[in-house]
Design a protein around this motif. Structure first.
Motif, PDB file in Angstrom:
ATOM      1  N   GLU A 150      -7.912  -3.180  -3.929  1.00 40.72           N
ATOM      2  CA  GLU A 150      -9.327  -3.421  -3.681  1.00 40.72           C
ATOM      3  C   GLU A 150      -9.598  -4.930  -3.612  1.00 40.72           C
ATOM      4  OE1 GLU A 150      -7.925  -1.686  -6.094  1.00 40.72           O
ATOM      5  OE2 GLU A 150      -8.788   0.326  -6.145  1.00 40.72           O
ATOM      6  N   ARG A 167      -3.176  -1.141  -5.748  1.00 38.42           N
ATOM      7  CA  ARG A 167      -4.462  -0.464  -5.669  1.00 38.42           C
ATOM      8  C   ARG A 167      -4.710   0.383  -6.917  1.00 38.42           C
ATOM      9  NH1 ARG A 167      -8.190   0.214  -1.963  1.00 38.42           N
ATOM     10  NH2 ARG A 167      -9.637   1.940  -2.199  1.00 38.42           N
ATOM     11  N   GLY A 168      -5.938   0.348  -7.393  1.00 38.83           N
ATOM     12  CA  GLY A 168      -6.355   1.214  -8.483  1.00 38.83           C
ATOM     13  C   GLY A 168      -5.916   0.764  -9.864  1.00 38.83           C
ATOM     14  N   SER A 169      -5.349  -0.439  -9.964  1.00 41.86           N
ATOM     15  CA  SER A 169      -4.931  -0.921 -11.283  1.00 41.86           C
ATOM     16  C   SER A 169      -5.023  -2.439 -11.302  1.00 41.86           C
ATOM     17  CB  SER A 169      -3.497  -0.481 -11.595  1.00 41.86           C
ATOM     18  OG  SER A 169      -2.569  -1.281 -10.911  1.00 41.86           O
ATOM     19  N   GLN A 216      -7.223   2.329   2.299  1.00 37.85           N
ATOM     20  CA  GLN A 216      -7.177   3.239   1.158  1.00 37.85           C
ATOM     21  C   GLN A 216      -5.894   3.053   0.359  1.00 37.85           C
ATOM     22  OE1 GLN A 216      -9.955   5.091   0.394  1.00 37.85           O
ATOM     23  NE2 GLN A 216     -10.669   3.749   2.031  1.00 37.85           N
TER      24      GLN A 216
END
Length: 143
Positions: free
Chosen positions: A14, A39-41, A10
């Protein structure tokens, strides 16, 4: 956990394809290739891209710190740890320029590990995303 489990972090970036961050098989943890992305960008620490997504410049030191952080995230979320790494394959897109910095940082990160992991370092022409370093790791997990 069963004998062969998928690990999806988490905290680590990704995956860029259909694969898990890692798989646990018995007491071994096999990590997929880990790069420096966040992560997430789409942000890649230490990388400057042009409008077409090509690398304009990069800082291998910043990328290496980020890759090590991402590997730690995956190891810890899977129940392993940095000192349980057994084998690491390192992919560098500019061996001549980046290996000395990478090698220095490796020594810093593993200076307190009684038995550092085995390591193989390869110079390659490109990686799937605009990064200069990727690690492929194997660690132990559990007792």
């Amino acid at each position: 956990m069963s004998n062969s489990d998928r690990v999806d972090s988490q905290k680590a970036p990704e995956p860029v394809g259909l694969y898990p961050h890692a798989r646990r098989v018995g007491n071994l943890l096999f990590l997929s290739g880990v790069g420096p992305r966040e992560r997430g960008s789409k942000k890649i620490p230490g990388v400057e891209l042009d409008a077409q997504g090509n690398i304009v410049s990069y800082d291998i030191e910043t990328q290496t710190h980020s890759v090590f952080r991402n590997v730690r995230y995956i190891l810890e979320e899977a129940g392993s740890s940095w000192d349980r790494l057994v084998d690491v394959t390192v992919y560098l897109t500019d061996m001549k320029k980046d290996f000395p910095t990478y090698n220095r940082l490796w020594a810093e990160y593993f200076k307190d590990v009684p038995t550092p992991p085995c390591r193989t370092t390869l110079g390659i022409t490109a990686l799937p995303t605009p990064i200069a370093i990727e690690l492929k790791c194997l660690a132990t997990i559990g007792d």
